[in-house]
Design a protein around this motif. Structure first.
Motif, short mmCIF file in Angstrom:
data_model
loop_
_atom_site.label_atom_id
_atom_site.label_comp_id
_atom_site.label_asym_id
_atom_site.label_seq_id
_atom_site.Cartn_x
_atom_site.Cartn_y
_atom_site.Cartn_z
N GLN A 29 1.08 4.10 -2.81
CA GLN A 29 0.82 5.49 -2.48
C GLN A 29 1.89 6.40 -3.08
O GLN A 29 1.61 7.44 -3.65
CB GLN A 29 0.78 5.69 -0.96
N LEU B 232 0.83 -1.21 0.00
CA LEU B 232 0.00 0.00 0.00
C LEU B 232 0.87 1.26 0.00
O LEU B 232 0.59 2.21 -0.71
CB LEU B 232 -0.92 0.02 1.22
N PHE C 168 -6.61 2.71 -3.83
CA PHE C 168 -5.79 1.51 -3.97
C PHE C 168 -6.49 0.36 -4.68
O PHE C 168 -5.88 -0.38 -5.41
CB PHE C 168 -5.31 1.02 -2.60
N PHE D 213 0.05 -3.19 -6.70
CA PHE D 213 -1.36 -3.15 -6.34
C PHE D 213 -2.01 -4.51 -6.54
O PHE D 213 -2.79 -4.99 -5.70
CB PHE D 213 -2.03 -2.07 -7.19
#
Lengths: 278, 205
Positions: free
Chosen positions: A184, A180, A231, A204
């Motif tokens: 980001q 994650l 996400f 992802f």
């Protein structure tokens, strides 16, 4: 609030589907054998007949026949049939709820029994409340809501208990959080330069939907929505801002806050694990 | 959540699940766009659905015999819902039994020791000296209203105005106070005693 044409069309389609379903269920209810007859109970309780009788109809029978007549014996009998038909699903739900918890076997057994009793109580209260009409239309969906309610109360109660006894909580996979965070960083660049990034997408894709959802359940819902949209659904921060009526900057801040919060849980959990293995 | 409001959320999310089950991969984005007023509720349900519910069996066409676990859960649920607690049986032990709490588990859930909980159950602690925090935790852990918990501990129903510290003294009956029980406990850890002392101070007890 105004609806666009697409939404209005979807709503009409949805309502038509509900109406058709309501009509089918009403038809089945009308053709039931006389209440309380041997044929009636045979239809409800015999394995080979049950598949023809949706649970929505059973709830209606419980309310409009057994409850209306004050027949508590029949209420209990019908409730037992519903619980039996849900047995496999409910037992697997309990397993799913407790599967992420690190528990001793005796403790797991006790918590499973608690959860099951709480769920049955929630269901019985719902069945005995004639205002909850949706049970007579979409039983399985109502069941999901009932289970979610029990899950939340249970987690709030037992989470507190675990916190005070310093025991470990649900496992958060470190790799998932790292994925994650990586996404980001990539997302930020993508949003700044508007260049799709294959690595971000690959990272992802490594994230399992179930795991990400379980992970997000730990966040306040306003943070959860942003993380899910960015996400899991690959929305740009700009798009998320438009959808939620907030600025890109707020989206970015919420993402940062969400990841920081998850990181804190992970660190705290690691300390417990380290402490236990020291 | 109000009944009508919850039913609306249920209808919206039912559509989401119908899409999912039809293999159409619904997007939260689409539902947020269509129902901006329910963003949080929809997102909350969707994450729960994927975390716990997705993949669970929905086939309920057979009527198996009830397992021992199902039977026990059903019996307990029936008792909780249809057999109201008699006022004269409102004790901590009764409430705990209805929630399947043993003394040990209840003590752990409350962050107390077994000896303190046993004293509370036997009403051997001056009720007016029990911190509000204890009542709050019991209410949550035992899923009972505050008034039920108060009655179980020998306290009158909630007063319309809070007691002042000097009014509490009037109720002193010669039983040890919660604070004294805390100090005398052989089972409460030093850290627990410290936490409860802080609670007592914050509640001016």
């Amino acid at each position: 609030m105004e609806k666009d044409i697409g939404q209005a069309g979807d709503d009409v389609f949805q309502e038509a589907a509900f109406q058709a379903r309501r009509a089918r269920l009403a038809g089945l209810y009308r053709t039931l054998p006389p209440y309380g007859s041997a044929e009636f109970w045979h239809l409800l309780e015999r394995d080979e007949e049950a598949q023809t009788l949706p649970l929505e109809v059973l709830v209606r029978v419980l309310r409009e026949e057994a409850m209306a007549r004050g027949d508590t014996q029949a209420q209990r009998r019908i409730f037992a049939v519903i619980i039996a038909r849900l047995q496999c699903s409910n037992e697997q739900w309990i397993h799913a709820v407790l599967s992420g918890e690190r528990l001793l076997s005796g403790e797991r057994q006790a918590l499973a029994a608690d959860l099951y009793a709480d769920l049955c109580e929630q269901l019985l209260r719902a069945f005995l409340d004639p205002n909850q009409r949706f049970w007579e239309e979409a039983f399985h969906h109502c069941l999901r809501f009932a289970r979610r309610h029990v899950y939340k109360s249970f987690m709030s109660r037992e989470g507190y208990w675990r916190k005070t006894t310093s025991g470990p909580g649900q496992r958060i996979p470190r790799t998932l959080l790292e994925s994650l965070e990586r996404v980001q960083r990539e997302k930020k660049r993508e949003d700044e330069w508007d260049v799709p990034d294959e690595r971000a997408e690959q990272a992802f894709l490594l994230v399992e939907q179930k795991e990400i959802a379980a992970l997000l359940s730990r966040l306040p819902v306003h943070l959860r929505t942003v993380v899910w949209l960015v996400f899991w659904e690959d929305c740009s921060m700009k798009r998320v801002g438009e959808l939620l009526g907030i600025s890109d900057r707020t989206v970015r801040n919420r993402l940062r806050a969400a990841l920081a919060q998850l990181r804190r849980v992970l660190v705290a959990e690691q300390e417990v694990v380290d402490g236990a293995s020291a | 959540m109000e009944q009508a409001h919850e039913e609306e959320i249920m209808r919206i999310t039912a559509e989401f699940i119908a899409e999912q089950e039809a293999g159409r991969k619904p997007r939260l984005e689409e539902y947020v766009r269509r129902y901006p007023q329910y963003v949080d509720e929809i997102a909350d349900f969707v994450t729960y659905y994927y975390a716990v519910e997705a993949g669970l069996p929905t086939d309920t066409s057979s009527v198996p015999s009830l397992s021992a676990g199902s039977r026990a859960a059903l019996d307990l649920a029936w008792e909780r819902v249809t057999e109201p607690l008699a006022e004269n049986s409102l004790t901590l032990a009764t409430l705990a039994r209805r929630r399947r709490y043993t003394l040990t588990r209840l003590a752990a859930a409350l962050d107390l020791s077994e000896d303190i909980v046993a004293q509370l159950a036997r009403r051997q602690i001056e009720p007016e000296t029990i911190p509000h925090e204890v009542l709050l935790r019991m209410s949550r852990v035992l899923s009972q209203s505050m008034n039920i918990v108060r009655q179980a501990l020998g306290l009158p129903e909630l007063p319309s105005t809070p007691f002042l510290a000097e009014e509490r003294a009037v109720y002193h009956s010669g039983l040890p106070s919660f604070s004294e029980a805390l100090l005398a406990s052989q089972q409460l850890s030093a850290a627990q005693k410290e936490r409860w002392q802080a609670v007592l101070e914050s509640e001016d007890l």
